[in-house]
Design a protein around this motif. Structure first.
Motif, PDB file in Angstrom:
ATOM      1  N   MET A 171       0.848  -1.168   0.000  1.00 23.02           N
ATOM      2  CA  MET A 171       0.000   0.000   0.000  1.00 23.02           C
ATOM      3  C   MET A 171       0.902   1.242   0.000  1.00 23.02           C
ATOM      4  O   MET A 171       1.822   1.344   0.794  1.00 23.02           O
ATOM      5  N   ALA A 172       0.620   2.167  -0.868  1.00 23.89           N
ATOM      6  CA  ALA A 172       1.406   3.395  -0.955  1.00 23.89           C
ATOM      7  C   ALA A 172       1.133   4.272   0.254  1.00 23.89           C
ATOM      8  O   ALA A 172       0.072   4.193   0.875  1.00 23.89           O
ATOM      9  N   LYS A 173       2.134   5.116   0.582  1.00 21.27           N
ATOM     10  CA  LYS A 173       1.984   5.982   1.743  1.00 21.27           C
ATOM     11  C   LYS A 173       0.780   6.903   1.620  1.00 21.27           C
ATOM     12  O   LYS A 173       0.077   7.150   2.587  1.00 21.27           O
ATOM     13  N   SER A 174       0.516   7.428   0.437  1.00 24.17           N
ATOM     14  CA  SER A 174      -0.609   8.352   0.273  1.00 24.17           C
ATOM     15  C   SER A 174      -1.947   7.631   0.463  1.00 24.17           C
ATOM     16  O   SER A 174      -2.879   8.186   1.040  1.00 24.17           O
ATOM     17  N   GLU A 175      -2.051   6.383   0.011  1.00 24.62           N
ATOM     18  CA  GLU A 175      -3.281   5.606   0.213  1.00 24.62           C
ATOM     19  C   GLU A 175      -3.496   5.332   1.695  1.00 24.62           C
ATOM     20  O   GLU A 175      -4.612   5.441   2.205  1.00 24.62           O
ATOM     21  N   GLN A 176      -2.434   4.968   2.379  1.00 26.71           N
ATOM     22  CA  GLN A 176      -2.518   4.701   3.807  1.00 26.71           C
ATOM     23  C   GLN A 176      -2.894   5.976   4.558  1.00 26.71           C
ATOM     24  O   GLN A 176      -3.743   5.947   5.446  1.00 26.71           O
ATOM     25  N   TYR A 177      -2.291   7.081   4.197  1.00 26.98           N
ATOM     26  CA  TYR A 177      -2.606   8.366   4.825  1.00 26.98           C
ATOM     27  C   TYR A 177      -4.078   8.713   4.604  1.00 26.98           C
ATOM     28  O   TYR A 177      -4.766   9.133   5.537  1.00 26.98           O
ATOM     29  N   ASN A 178      -4.570   8.545   3.390  1.00 24.86           N
ATOM     30  CA  ASN A 178      -5.972   8.850   3.093  1.00 24.86           C
ATOM     31  C   ASN A 178      -6.927   7.960   3.884  1.00 24.86           C
ATOM     32  O   ASN A 178      -7.964   8.418   4.364  1.00 24.86           O
ATOM     33  N   ARG A 179      -6.582   6.695   4.019  1.00 26.95           N
ATOM     34  CA  ARG A 179      -7.409   5.765   4.788  1.00 26.95           C
ATOM     35  C   ARG A 179      -7.475   6.184   6.257  1.00 26.95           C
ATOM     36  O   ARG A 179      -8.551   6.242   6.852  1.00 26.95           O
ATOM     37  N   ILE A 180      -6.340   6.516   6.834  1.00 33.64           N
ATOM     38  CA  ILE A 180      -6.296   6.957   8.234  1.00 33.64           C
ATOM     39  C   ILE A 180      -7.051   8.273   8.399  1.00 33.64           C
ATOM     40  O   ILE A 180      -7.802   8.451   9.360  1.00 33.64           O
ATOM     41  N   GLN A 181      -6.903   9.178   7.472  1.00 28.68           N
ATOM     42  CA  GLN A 181      -7.584  10.456   7.548  1.00 28.68           C
ATOM     43  C   GLN A 181      -9.112  10.261   7.506  1.00 28.68           C
ATOM     44  O   GLN A 181      -9.839  10.905   8.255  1.00 28.68           O
ATOM     45  N   ARG A 182      -9.600   9.369   6.651  1.00 32.96           N
ATOM     46  CA  ARG A 182     -11.045   9.093   6.588  1.00 32.96           C
ATOM     47  C   ARG A 182     -11.548   8.540   7.918  1.00 32.96           C
ATOM     48  O   ARG A 182     -12.618   8.906   8.391  1.00 32.96           O
ATOM     49  N   LYS A 183     -10.772   7.650   8.521  1.00 38.95           N
ATOM     50  CA  LYS A 183     -11.161   7.078   9.815  1.00 38.95           C
ATOM     51  C   LYS A 183     -11.257   8.166  10.886  1.00 38.95           C
ATOM     52  O   LYS A 183     -12.228   8.237  11.633  1.00 38.95           O
ATOM     53  N   VAL A 184     -10.249   8.992  10.948  1.00 37.49           N
ATOM     54  CA  VAL A 184     -10.204  10.037  11.966  1.00 37.49           C
ATOM     55  C   VAL A 184     -11.346  11.036  11.767  1.00 37.49           C
ATOM     56  O   VAL A 184     -11.983  11.470  12.727  1.00 37.49           O
TER      57      VAL A 184
END
Length: 139
Positions: free
Chosen positions: A1-14
């Motif tokens: 998983m790319a860093k930007s995808e992981q960041y976006n996923r975490i941001q959606r959760k938060v």
């Protein structure tokens, strides 16, 4: 998983946490408010029963009765449940609670709150932690 995808996923959760928090805490608040109101009714002096009957729970987006204590009439917020004593017929709840020059105080409102304060806080904290954990685990 790319860093930007992981960041976006975490941001959606938060970003979804406040909604999950509100949805989970309101039932815990309502249960706690009913428990508090029941105890306050048991503690309230019973001359005519009007004071006991004036103790009510007001849920989110509902208005408290006019002349209720503490604070009078107001509308509860999204994540707020209010317990009040008094109404337009029973305008003396604060006089019973605190007393007057002629009559001794017969506290019923705040002693019940102090007895249940920790229990209420624990219940709401448990509900919010559970909602946040479930929301974070879901995505």
């Amino acid at each position: 998983m790319a860093k930007s995808e992981q960041y976006n996923r975490i941001q959606r959760k938060v970003m979804s946490l406040p909604k999950a928090y509100l949805e989970a805490t309101v039932p815990a608040l309502e249960k706690s408010a009913e428990e508090l109101a029941d105890l306050q009714r048991r503690f309230a002096p019973e001359d005519t029963g009007a004071l006991k009957n004036s103790i009510v729970v007001t849920g989110p987006h509902q208005a408290t009765p006019a002349y209720s204590q503490p604070g009078g009439s107001r509308v509860a917020a999204d994540n707020e449940v209010l317990v009040t004593a008094g109404n337009s017929d029973v305008r003396y709840a604060h006089l019973v609670e605190y007393g007057t020059a002629e009559a001794e105080a017969q506290s019923f409102f705040w002693p019940a709150y102090r007895l249940l304060k920790k229990r209420i806080a624990n219940r709401v904290n448990r509900a919010s932690r559970k909602a946040i954990k479930e929301r974070l685990a879901r995505d």
